[in-house]
Design an enzyme around this catalytic site. Structure first.
Site, PDB file in Angstrom:
ATOM      1  N   GLY A  81       3.663   3.998  -2.927  1.00  0.00           N
ATOM      2  CA  GLY A  81       2.563   3.375  -2.169  1.00  0.00           C
ATOM      3  C   GLY A  81       1.728   4.395  -1.434  1.00  0.00           C
ATOM      4  O   GLY A  81       1.627   4.340  -0.205  1.00  0.00           O
ATOM      5  N   ASN A  83      -1.634   5.437  -2.324  1.00  0.00           N
ATOM      6  CA  ASN A  83      -3.064   5.491  -2.595  1.00  0.00           C
ATOM      7  C   ASN A  83      -3.881   5.297  -1.321  1.00  0.00           C
ATOM      8  O   ASN A  83      -5.091   5.470  -1.313  1.00  0.00           O
ATOM      9  CB  ASN A  83      -3.461   4.421  -3.625  1.00  0.00           C
ATOM     10  CG  ASN A  83      -2.957   3.049  -3.254  1.00  0.00           C
ATOM     11  OD1 ASN A  83      -1.787   2.742  -3.460  1.00  0.00           O
ATOM     12  ND2 ASN A  83      -3.817   2.227  -2.687  1.00  0.00           N
ATOM     13  N   THR A  84      -3.192   4.955  -0.233  1.00  0.00           N
ATOM     14  CA  THR A  84      -3.897   4.719   1.034  1.00  0.00           C
ATOM     15  C   THR A  84      -2.920   4.892   2.197  1.00  0.00           C
ATOM     16  O   THR A  84      -1.724   5.115   1.983  1.00  0.00           O
ATOM     17  CB  THR A  84      -4.521   3.293   1.035  1.00  0.00           C
ATOM     18  OG1 THR A  84      -5.274   3.104   2.236  1.00  0.00           O
ATOM     19  CG2 THR A  84      -3.451   2.207   0.974  1.00  0.00           C
ATOM     20  N   GLY A  85      -3.449   4.791   3.421  1.00  0.00           N
ATOM     21  CA  GLY A  85      -2.603   4.727   4.618  1.00  0.00           C
ATOM     22  C   GLY A  85      -1.692   5.927   4.831  1.00  0.00           C
ATOM     23  O   GLY A  85      -2.037   7.077   4.527  1.00  0.00           O
ATOM     24  N   ILE A  86      -0.514   5.616   5.343  1.00  0.00           N
ATOM     25  CA  ILE A  86       0.461   6.647   5.713  1.00  0.00           C
ATOM     26  C   ILE A  86       0.901   7.445   4.485  1.00  0.00           C
ATOM     27  O   ILE A  86       1.042   8.665   4.531  1.00  0.00           O
ATOM     28  CB  ILE A  86       1.677   5.970   6.391  1.00  0.00           C
ATOM     29  CG1 ILE A  86       1.235   5.265   7.680  1.00  0.00           C
ATOM     30  CG2 ILE A  86       2.777   6.986   6.668  1.00  0.00           C
ATOM     31  CD1 ILE A  86       2.269   4.304   8.246  1.00  0.00           C
ATOM     32  N   TYR A 236       9.166 -10.255   7.063  1.00  0.00           N
ATOM     33  CA  TYR A 236       8.848  -8.813   7.164  1.00  0.00           C
ATOM     34  C   TYR A 236       9.925  -8.086   7.962  1.00  0.00           C
ATOM     35  O   TYR A 236      10.436  -7.056   7.537  1.00  0.00           O
ATOM     36  CB  TYR A 236       7.480  -8.619   7.827  1.00  0.00           C
ATOM     37  CG  TYR A 236       7.090  -7.150   7.963  1.00  0.00           C
ATOM     38  CD1 TYR A 236       6.737  -6.406   6.835  1.00  0.00           C
ATOM     39  CD2 TYR A 236       7.079  -6.511   9.202  1.00  0.00           C
ATOM     40  CE1 TYR A 236       6.386  -5.067   6.945  1.00  0.00           C
ATOM     41  CE2 TYR A 236       6.727  -5.168   9.324  1.00  0.00           C
ATOM     42  CZ  TYR A 236       6.374  -4.451   8.188  1.00  0.00           C
ATOM     43  OH  TYR A 236       6.033  -3.114   8.309  1.00  0.00           O
TER      44      TYR A 236
END
Ligand SMILES: NC(=O)C1=CN([C@@H]2O[C@H](COP(=O)(O)OP(=O)(O)OC[C@H]3O[C@@H](n4cnc5c(N)ncnc54)[C@H](OP(=O)(O)O)[C@@H]3O)[C@@H](O)[C@H]2O)C=CC1
Ligand SMILES: CC1=C(/C=C/C(C)=C/C=C/C(C)=C/C=O)C(C)(C)CCC1
Length: 405
Positions: A81, A83-86, A236
């Site tokens: 994961g 492709n963005t963010g952290i 979550y």
């Protein structure tokens, strides 16, 4: 009685008490701020004070950065994961330090855009766009199969991908989305990569969890939140607690192998994690504005993952929970080994891995902990027409080389 003397410059006839010096008073008055300038200086000082306070507060919110300059040239890293963010910021920093990074993302287009951007900024060409949908066990297996064909070693695995507070949806295998992606997908991925990690030891696994685990409970009776679905406080936070219990159990399994596993909370970070936020527009605007100041930047959010992945001082540290680059003690329910054992066995069944340890006495090996048969939660309606997705996975286990020695 004689009158007090009239000093030069004073209005003739003015009477001053003995000892009073009107010249000194007028000098004092000229030194005093009054009127516009007094207010101007006062406001300036208050503004400066507030700015200094806000600057310090922002510094505190951003947290410490990983500052050691150690390079990891040629080390093989997988980041999920990213492709963005952290995740993207994590890859950027690892790339700057010379790593060979496999970017494991579910959307190849978005992954490619991130890869080109990171290549540009890091001047590192050793970045690879690979497709991994953690919401599909088949995709996890395909990813691992391809990776193993390409690389004989794996030095660092960073389980970063995550999804938060989405409407109740199911993964391709019929599991609740957040539990499926955040925990089960990473559970299978990590297990299938253990042989490569052991072969490359000293090596590391980093699990990006969250402080949301504090609100989490492992709901043995309703792991897939079928009876009761709470987007954040239910599903979550359960998935993020599962990340920690997984880390704890895995650290005991990997004892003395040279493979460490630690987990972290990155802070509250301004990323796309809120994409499922369905609140009113005004609240979104307030949060958007506030987050510019009160949230961490993705770069700041990546620092704890980076320390866990890079710091030579942590080479032998395992099973820990970190935040702001520091180790923190865990609450009792996040270090409950009975829950960790139960969750491990349950996850093995749900992803179709053979059990690592024999089941506890009195439990049918084909049953999960809440007494139902193995497989996606009953009535999962996985939408792909597969009647018993896990038994299908059990079959495909035999076709994938799972070296868990
Ligand atoms: N932001 C925060 O305040 C906090 C974040 N965290 C954790 O940090 C991690 C990173 O989140 P963050 O950067 O904030 O969030 P983002 O939403 O910005 O990034 C999440 C990443 O995960 C990917 N992802 C989501 N679902 C899947 C899937 N099924 N398969 C593969 N990849 C997937 C996304 O891909 P795509 O773009 O294609 O959807 C994206 O690349 C998460 O684990 C999150 O729980 C923990 C605490 C706080
Ligand atoms: C709604 C919204 C936002 C808020 C996000 C929040 C509040 C995220 C909290 C994440 C947590 C606590 C994760 C824990 O794992 C942003 C980004 C400001 C952008 C605008 C819309």
């Amino acid at each position: 009685m004689s009158e007090a003397a009239t000093p030069p410059g004073s209005v003739p006839g003015t009477v001053f008490p003995p000892g009073f010096d009107p010249t000194a008073e007028s000098v004092e008055k000229t030194l005093c701020f009054r009127g516009f300038w007094a207010w101007f200086v006062l406001i300036l000082l208050i503004a400066l004070g507030i700015s200094l306070f806000m600057w310090l507060l922002r510094k505190c919110i951003q947290g410490p950065a990983y500052r050691k300059a150690n390079r990891i040239d040629g080390k093989v890293v997988i980041v999920t994961g990213c492709n963005t963010g952290i995740g993207k910021e994590t890859v950027l920093e690892l790339a700057k330090r010379g790593a060979r990074v496999y970017m494991a993302c579910r959307d190849p287009g978005r992954c490619e855009a991130a890869r080109l951007d990171i290549m540009d900024r890091s001047r590192n060409q050793q970045l690879f766009n690979r497709t991994l949908d953690l919401g599909s066990l088949q995709s996890v297996r395909s990813f691992v199969e391809r990776f193993k064909a390409e690389e004989s070693r794996l030095d660092i695995l960073i389980n970063n991908a995550g999804i938060m507070a989405c409407p109740r949806t199911l993964t391709a295998d019929g599991y609740e989305q957040q539990f499926g992606v955040n925990h089960l997908g990473h559970f299978l991925l990590t297990n299938l990569l253990l042989d490569r990690l052991k072969h490359s030891s000293p090596s590391r696994i980093v699990v990006v969890s969250s402080a949301a685990h504090l609100f989490g409970r492992i709901n043995r009776e309703d792991l897939m939140s079928e009876k009761n679905y709470g987007k954040f406080f239910g599903a979550y936070s359960q998935s993020k607690l599962a990340n920690i219990l997984f880390t704890r159990k895995l650290s005991t399994i990997l004892k003395d192998t040279g493979v460490t596993v630690n987990c972290c909370h990155p802070g509250v970070v301004r990323t796309e994690l809120n994409r499922h936020f369905a609140g009113p527009g005004w609240m979104k605007s307030v949060l958007q504005t506030g987050s510019l100041y009160f949230f961490k930047t993705p770069k700041a959010g990546a620092q704890t993952s980076l320390r866990l992945a890079l710091d030579p001082q942590l080479e032998h540290s395992t099973g820990g929970y970190y935040s702001d680059c520091m180790r923190f003690p865990l609450v009792p329910w996040a270090r409950n080994m009975q829950n960790a054992d139960w969750l491990w066995r349950e996850s093995e069944k749900l992803v179709g891995l053979p059990p690592l340890e024999p089941p506890p006495a009195g439990q049918n090996p084909t049953q999960n902990g809440n007494g139902t048969q193995n497989g996606a939660a009953s009535g999962n309606g996985n939408g792909n027409g597969s009647a018993n997705p896990v038994s299908r996975e059990m079959q495909s286990v035999e076709t994938v080389v799972v070296n868990r020695s």
